[in-house]
Write an enzyme that holds these catalytic residues in place. Structure first.
Site, mmCIF file in Angstrom:
data_model
loop_
_atom_site.group_PDB
_atom_site.id
_atom_site.type_symbol
_atom_site.label_atom_id
_atom_site.label_comp_id
_atom_site.label_asym_id
_atom_site.label_seq_id
_atom_site.Cartn_x
_atom_site.Cartn_y
_atom_site.Cartn_z
ATOM 1 N N ARG A 34 -5.555 -1.288 -2.129
ATOM 2 C CA ARG A 34 -6.216 -0.243 -1.341
ATOM 3 C C ARG A 34 -7.729 -0.353 -1.427
ATOM 4 N NH1 ARG A 34 -2.226 5.006 -2.246
ATOM 5 N NH2 ARG A 34 -0.791 4.397 -0.582
ATOM 6 N N LYS A 205 17.500 4.762 -2.065
ATOM 7 C CA LYS A 205 18.167 5.915 -1.461
ATOM 8 C C LYS A 205 18.192 5.915 0.062
ATOM 9 C CE LYS A 205 16.766 9.364 -4.824
ATOM 10 N NZ LYS A 205 15.755 10.408 -4.637
ATOM 11 N N GLY A 357 5.054 0.527 -0.259
ATOM 12 C CA GLY A 357 5.897 0.841 -1.411
ATOM 13 C C GLY A 357 6.363 -0.373 -2.206
ATOM 14 N N GLY A 380 4.283 6.530 1.797
ATOM 15 C CA GLY A 380 4.832 7.596 2.642
ATOM 16 C C GLY A 380 4.321 7.503 4.073
HETATM 17 C C1 3PG Z 1 0.221 7.621 -1.272
HETATM 18 O O1 3PG Z 1 0.044 7.000 -2.322
HETATM 19 O O2 3PG Z 1 1.306 7.586 -0.636
HETATM 20 C C2 3PG Z 1 -0.930 8.362 -0.677
HETATM 21 O O3 3PG Z 1 -2.108 8.126 -1.349
HETATM 22 C C3 3PG Z 1 -0.637 9.842 -0.596
HETATM 23 O O4 3PG Z 1 -0.503 10.383 -1.862
HETATM 24 P P1 3PG Z 1 0.325 11.730 -2.082
HETATM 25 O O5 3PG Z 1 1.778 11.390 -1.892
HETATM 26 O O6 3PG Z 1 0.004 12.175 -3.469
HETATM 27 O O7 3PG Z 1 -0.121 12.719 -1.042
#
Ligand code: 3PG
Length: 400
Positions: A34, A205, A357, A380
């Site tokens: 990132r 999942k 992920g 996410g």
């Molecule tokens: C992530 O790592 O998916 C983003 O930085 C968002 O983080 P969060 O799920 O804590 O909002």
């Protein structure tokens, strides 16, 4: 609009929202994706002579200034990559007096990194509490309500003060290069794919990917399913799965998806053999089987499945992958993920997008990162993108 639309940057104060939510262990950054992803935008602004203020959240401190969630370790990593000394302001209030002073004194070509935006509880309350509007205003005031650049794709599925609220108070709102790249690759893959389009979904999942499966079944030619989530599908089809992961409350959903694939003519592939193990560990007894034995669990796809999946990938022109095929952290259950990874990496003339992920960790660990077209920095956020949802962080940049 993107940073390329910003003219006459010299002397302009610019607030940039990045996603520096990086994994830390004892204050040491474990993964720089990132941070690396944010560099092109920051460089562009600095080259234009702007005064750059960077902000991000890290973890979920919920309004507490927890030292282990400070953004302090990010400043040296940025300095090294930019070749410019990035000043960090340790301010539990984020927009407090010291921060305002340093922001005001910033000179052309200088960079200031703010403290974790979630040190203030208001950060996550935009649209819910008035105090959050004040916080968004305070952030915008740091760049004199001037220019806001949103380059935090990883946070785009959140509607928070520092990525959405702040856009209401800045004259100019644009997205950065990372955001632009993510939207281009993920967006084109899903909305305008060159066919054949193959999606590979794995991970533990089904419940994490319900809407992703549903949405992708409307777009893809082939859907490959592996990882723990495959066992809910296999059980739904009436197969024995021993002690493998299974979400009983998702069995009907799995059947619905199998039927949806049939109706739409999508080639839905599930494992036909497995590497099963007694325990969840790398030292456990393991063997290859067509059907999981009672008392055992499936921890990886087997060799016949690997061959099937490789065949299904042959000639693919667009591939989107999210989630490993097995417990790749353990060497004896890593083969499925490794081989599928290799097959994707070896594709010729294909756009290959790794959607965040664990699959990103797998691709990197297995050494195939350079062979993929795009590796998303969103977890996410990329999942919600693949679900076909509008991301508030992206929408806010579009319509003020
Ligand atoms: C992530 O790592 O998916 C983003 O930085 C968002 O983080 P969060 O799920 O804590 O909002």
């Amino acid at each position: 609009k993107t940073v390329d639309d910003l003219k006459n940057l010299k002397g302009q104060k610019v607030l940039v929202r990045c996603d520096f939510n990086v994994p830390l262990k004892d204050g040491v950054i474990q993964n720089y994706n990132r941070i690396d992803g944010a560099i092109p935008t920051i460089k562009k602004l600095l080259d234009g002579g702007a005064k750059v203020i960077l902000c991000s959240h890290l973890g979920k401190p919920k309004g507490e200034p927890l030292p282990e969630m400070s953004l302090a370790p990010v400043a040296p990593a940025l300095s090294e990559r930019l070749g410019v000394n990035v000043k960090f302001v340790s301010d539990p209030k984020v927009t407090g007096e010291e921060t305002r002073k340093l922001a005001a004194e910033l000179k052309d070509g200088e960079v200031l990194l703010l403290e974790n935006t979630r040190y203030r509880a208001e950060e996550t309350k935009y649209g819910k509490e008035d105090s959050a509007v004040e916080y968004a205003k305070e952030l915008a005031a740091l760049c004199d309500d001037n220019i806001f650049v949103n380059d935090a794709f990883g946070t785009a599925h959140r509607a928070h003060c520092s990525n959405v609220g702040v856009t209401k108070f800045c004259k100019e709102n644009v997205v950065g290069y990372l955001m632009e790249k993510e939207i281009k690759f993920l967006g084109e893959a899903v909305e305008n794919p060159v066919r054949p389009f193959v999606a590979i979904l794995g991970g533990a999942k089904v419940s994490d990917k319900i809407n992703v499966i549903n949405n992708l079944l409307e777009k893809v030619d082939t859907l490959i399913i592996g990882g723990g989530m495959a066992y809910t599908f296999l059980k739904a089809k009436g197969e024995e799965i021993g002690n493998s992961l299974c979400e009983e409350d998702k069995l009907d959903y799995a059947l619905e998806m199998i039927n949806k694939a049939k109706e739409r003519g999508v080639n839905l592939l599930l494992p036909v053999d497995h590497v099963e193990g007694k325990e969840f560990s790398n030292d456990t007894e393991s063997k290859v089987v067509d059907t999981i034995d009672a008392g055992w669990s499936g921890f990886d796809i087997g060799p016949k499945t690997i061959e099937n999946y490789k065949k299904a990938l042959e000639g693919a022109k667009t591939v989107v992958w999210n989630g490993p095929m097995g417990v790749f952290e353990f060497e004896k259950f890593a083969e499925g993920t490794l081989e599928v990874c290799r097959a994707v990496a070896d594709l010729k003339d294909a756009t290959t997008v790794i959607g965040g992920g664990d699959s990103v960790n797998a691709v990197k660990r297995l050494g195939f990162a350079d062979k993929m077209t795009h590796i998303s920095t969103g977890g996410g956020a990329s999942l919600e993108f693949l679900e076909g949802k509008e991301l508030p962080g992206v929408a806010a940049a579009d319509n003020r």
